[in-house]
Write a protein that holds these residues in place. Structure first.
Motif, PDB file in Angstrom:
ATOM      1  N   ILE A   1       0.827  -1.205   0.000  1.00 20.42           N
ATOM      2  CA  ILE A   1       0.000   0.000   0.000  1.00 20.42           C
ATOM      3  C   ILE A   1       0.863   1.257   0.000  1.00 20.42           C
ATOM      4  N   TYR A   2       0.484   2.183  -0.846  1.00 24.76           N
ATOM      5  CA  TYR A   2       1.056   3.538  -0.815  1.00 24.76           C
ATOM      6  C   TYR A   2      -0.054   4.514  -0.435  1.00 24.76           C
ATOM      7  N   PHE A   3       0.208   5.335   0.567  1.00 22.86           N
ATOM      8  CA  PHE A   3      -0.765   6.336   0.999  1.00 22.86           C
ATOM      9  C   PHE A   3      -0.416   7.688   0.381  1.00 22.86           C
ATOM     10  N   TYR A   4      -1.391   8.259  -0.324  1.00 27.57           N
ATOM     11  CA  TYR A   4      -1.213   9.589  -0.917  1.00 27.57           C
ATOM     12  C   TYR A   4      -2.013  10.585  -0.078  1.00 27.57           C
ATOM     13  N   TYR A   5      -1.335  11.562   0.529  1.00 29.17           N
ATOM     14  CA  TYR A   5      -2.023  12.572   1.342  1.00 29.17           C
ATOM     15  C   TYR A   5      -1.092  13.750   1.563  1.00 29.17           C
ATOM     16  N   ARG A   6      -1.678  14.865   1.964  1.00 27.26           N
ATOM     17  CA  ARG A   6      -0.860  16.037   2.246  1.00 27.26           C
ATOM     18  C   ARG A   6      -0.114  15.818   3.565  1.00 27.26           C
ATOM     19  N   ARG A   7       1.164  16.073   3.548  1.00 24.08           N
ATOM     20  CA  ARG A   7       1.976  15.820   4.731  1.00 24.08           C
ATOM     21  C   ARG A   7       1.878  16.992   5.695  1.00 24.08           C
ATOM     22  N   ASP A   8       1.227  16.774   6.829  1.00 20.54           N
ATOM     23  CA  ASP A   8       1.275  17.739   7.921  1.00 20.54           C
ATOM     24  C   ASP A   8       1.175  16.978   9.225  1.00 20.54           C
ATOM     25  N   GLY A   9       1.654  17.577  10.279  1.00 15.70           N
ATOM     26  CA  GLY A   9       1.757  16.892  11.562  1.00 15.70           C
ATOM     27  C   GLY A   9       0.441  16.365  12.080  1.00 15.70           C
ATOM     28  N   GLN A  10      -0.627  17.148  11.935  1.00  7.29           N
ATOM     29  CA  GLN A  10      -1.921  16.749  12.471  1.00  7.29           C
ATOM     30  C   GLN A  10      -2.461  15.509  11.759  1.00  7.29           C
ATOM     31  N   LEU A  11      -2.384  15.498  10.436  1.00 11.73           N
ATOM     32  CA  LEU A  11      -2.887  14.352   9.691  1.00 11.73           C
ATOM     33  C   LEU A  11      -1.994  13.135   9.879  1.00 11.73           C
ATOM     34  N   ASP A  12      -0.678  13.359   9.994  1.00 11.59           N
ATOM     35  CA  ASP A  12       0.236  12.246  10.249  1.00 11.59           C
ATOM     36  C   ASP A  12      -0.154  11.513  11.527  1.00 11.59           C
ATOM     37  N   GLN A  13      -0.472  12.283  12.565  1.00 13.10           N
ATOM     38  CA  GLN A  13      -0.876  11.685  13.837  1.00 13.10           C
ATOM     39  C   GLN A  13      -2.186  10.923  13.689  1.00 13.10           C
ATOM     40  N   LYS A  14      -3.104  11.498  12.917  1.00 12.99           N
ATOM     41  CA  LYS A  14      -4.412  10.885  12.735  1.00 12.99           C
ATOM     42  C   LYS A  14      -4.313   9.570  11.973  1.00 12.99           C
ATOM     43  N   LEU A  15      -3.313   9.469  11.128  1.00  9.76           N
ATOM     44  CA  LEU A  15      -3.176   8.269  10.291  1.00  9.76           C
ATOM     45  C   LEU A  15      -2.365   7.157  10.950  1.00  9.76           C
ATOM     46  N   LYS A  16      -1.689   7.451  12.030  1.00  8.29           N
ATOM     47  CA  LYS A  16      -0.855   6.420  12.667  1.00  8.29           C
ATOM     48  C   LYS A  16      -1.637   5.159  13.024  1.00  8.29           C
ATOM     49  N   PRO A  17      -2.852   5.289  13.608  1.00  7.65           N
ATOM     50  CA  PRO A  17      -3.620   4.058  13.891  1.00  7.65           C
ATOM     51  C   PRO A  17      -3.972   3.281  12.618  1.00  7.65           C
ATOM     52  N   LEU A  18      -4.180   3.983  11.501  1.00  7.97           N
ATOM     53  CA  LEU A  18      -4.481   3.318  10.240  1.00  7.97           C
ATOM     54  C   LEU A  18      -3.279   2.542   9.743  1.00  7.97           C
ATOM     55  N   PHE A  19      -2.093   3.165   9.853  1.00  6.58           N
ATOM     56  CA  PHE A  19      -0.878   2.482   9.434  1.00  6.58           C
ATOM     57  C   PHE A  19      -0.668   1.210  10.261  1.00  6.58           C
ATOM     58  N   LYS A  20      -0.883   1.312  11.569  1.00  7.51           N
ATOM     59  CA  LYS A  20      -0.721   0.150  12.442  1.00  7.51           C
ATOM     60  C   LYS A  20      -1.729  -0.941  12.082  1.00  7.51           C
ATOM     61  N   LEU A  21      -2.981  -0.537  11.824  1.00  9.53           N
ATOM     62  CA  LEU A  21      -4.013  -1.495  11.460  1.00  9.53           C
ATOM     63  C   LEU A  21      -3.648  -2.215  10.167  1.00  9.53           C
ATOM     64  N   ALA A  22      -3.096  -1.470   9.199  1.00 11.55           N
ATOM     65  CA  ALA A  22      -2.683  -2.085   7.939  1.00 11.55           C
ATOM     66  C   ALA A  22      -1.575  -3.106   8.170  1.00 11.55           C
ATOM     67  N   ARG A  23      -0.590  -2.733   8.973  1.00 11.07           N
ATOM     68  CA  ARG A  23       0.518  -3.662   9.237  1.00 11.07           C
ATOM     69  C   ARG A  23       0.033  -4.887  10.003  1.00 11.07           C
ATOM     70  N   ASP A  24      -0.859  -4.675  10.955  1.00 12.17           N
ATOM     71  CA  ASP A  24      -1.392  -5.800  11.736  1.00 12.17           C
ATOM     72  C   ASP A  24      -2.158  -6.782  10.854  1.00 12.17           C
ATOM     73  N   ASN A  25      -2.656  -6.291   9.716  1.00 14.45           N
ATOM     74  CA  ASN A  25      -3.387  -7.151   8.782  1.00 14.45           C
ATOM     75  C   ASN A  25      -2.506  -7.617   7.627  1.00 14.45           C
ATOM     76  N   HIS A  26      -1.189  -7.581   7.854  1.00 16.17           N
ATOM     77  CA  HIS A  26      -0.202  -8.143   6.919  1.00 16.17           C
ATOM     78  C   HIS A  26      -0.095  -7.352   5.606  1.00 16.17           C
ATOM     79  N   PHE A  27      -0.355  -6.053   5.672  1.00 11.35           N
ATOM     80  CA  PHE A  27      -0.099  -5.185   4.530  1.00 11.35           C
ATOM     81  C   PHE A  27       1.244  -4.491   4.735  1.00 11.35           C
TER      82      PHE A  27
END
Length: 266
Positions: free
Chosen positions: A7-33
């Motif tokens: 998976i490649y995530f396309y989004y605007r890089r800013d601190g607030q959104l980066d923090q918001k996406l951390k749980p999504l990144f973890k969820l993806a990795r936990d599901n073997h992505f």
């Protein structure tokens, strides 16, 4: 069998959104992505931020034919390209992992400028005057003269793009299962001297549309390709055809194109 797990995530890089996406990144990795930093190494490209971000993700990554695109919104809002929001990301992963996966194939158009550079569009191409003066364009269908347009400009939209700029000019909303493209006018000039069709028209997939810009001092129009504007000097003509390429997206069951149109506009 091709594994859809890079998976490649396309989004605007800013601190607030980066923090918001951390749980999504973890969820993806936990599901073997596997999350990759280069879209060339991905077979799933996920945009974050609504339809505009989705269009940018497709354009920036080159309309990849060997991967799936999907979009998630940052909040619970409707999106014509985005089936998911940031709070149901796990649903998207489940959809991709299981055999019940359904894929939409959205038509695109090829736009050749001055017989040279070719661009691809998922939504639409528009050509508009940049000065307070009407544009004049000779419109050809399959190289046969159809009309001479005078006005602010023209929009050529794909079926999915029919709900965007095209709709605001009273163009029709078109089912994306139809392989076609639509031409709509922007403030056409119609009187006893000048005449255009005065309505949108739809062309079949095997048609070629040519727009010849009459060189009368309005030779530097703005070309809009999806949600990007290009100022190309000395525009002489545009040649537009339906592309052989499509954009493949993940489809949620019971969430058709017309379901999304209804949520967005009705």
């Amino acid at each position: 069998m091709w594994e859809r797990n890079y998976i490649y995530f396309y989004y605007r890089r800013d601190g607030q959104l980066d923090q918001k996406l951390k749980p999504l990144f973890k969820l993806a990795r936990d599901n073997h992505f596997h999350i990759v930093d280069d879209p060339k190494h991905a077979n799933i490209i996920v945009s974050v931020g609504g339809d505009g971000a989705f269009l940018q993700a497709v354009r920036t990554t080159g309309f990849r034919q060997d991967c799936l695109y999907t979009g998630i919104t940052e909040s619970d809002e409707s999106g014509l390209y985005c089936d998911f929001d940031i709070d149901n990301f796990d649903t998207m992963l489940h959809t991709i992992q299981h055999k019940a996966l359904e894929v939409r194939r959205f038509p695109t158009i090829d736009v050749q400028v001055n017989g040279e550079t070719t661009f691809q569009c998922l939504n639409e191409v528009s050509i508009r005057s940049t000065i307070i003066k009407t544009m004049v364009m000779d419109v050809y269908i399959d190289h046969i003269h159809f009309e001479t347009f005078r006005g602010d400009g023209l929009i050529v939209a794909t079926p999915t793009g029919s709900t965007g700029y095209n709709k605001s000019t009273r163009g029709a909303v078109v089912d994306p299962k139809l392989s076609c493209f639509q031409v709509s006018e922007i403030a056409s000039l119609n009187n006893n001297r000048y005449r255009t069709l005065g309505s949108s028209f739809i062309l079949n997939k095997d048609r070629t549309l040519t727009l010849d810009v009459v060189q009368d001092g309005n030779d530097y129009p703005i070309i809009g390709l999806d949600n990007e504007a290009y100022s190309i000097r000395n525009i002489q003509n545009l040649t537009i055809t339906l592309s052989n390429s499509v954009v493949k997206t993940v489809k949620l069951k019971h969430n058709s194109y017309w379901d999304r149109v209804k949520r967005t506009f009705l």
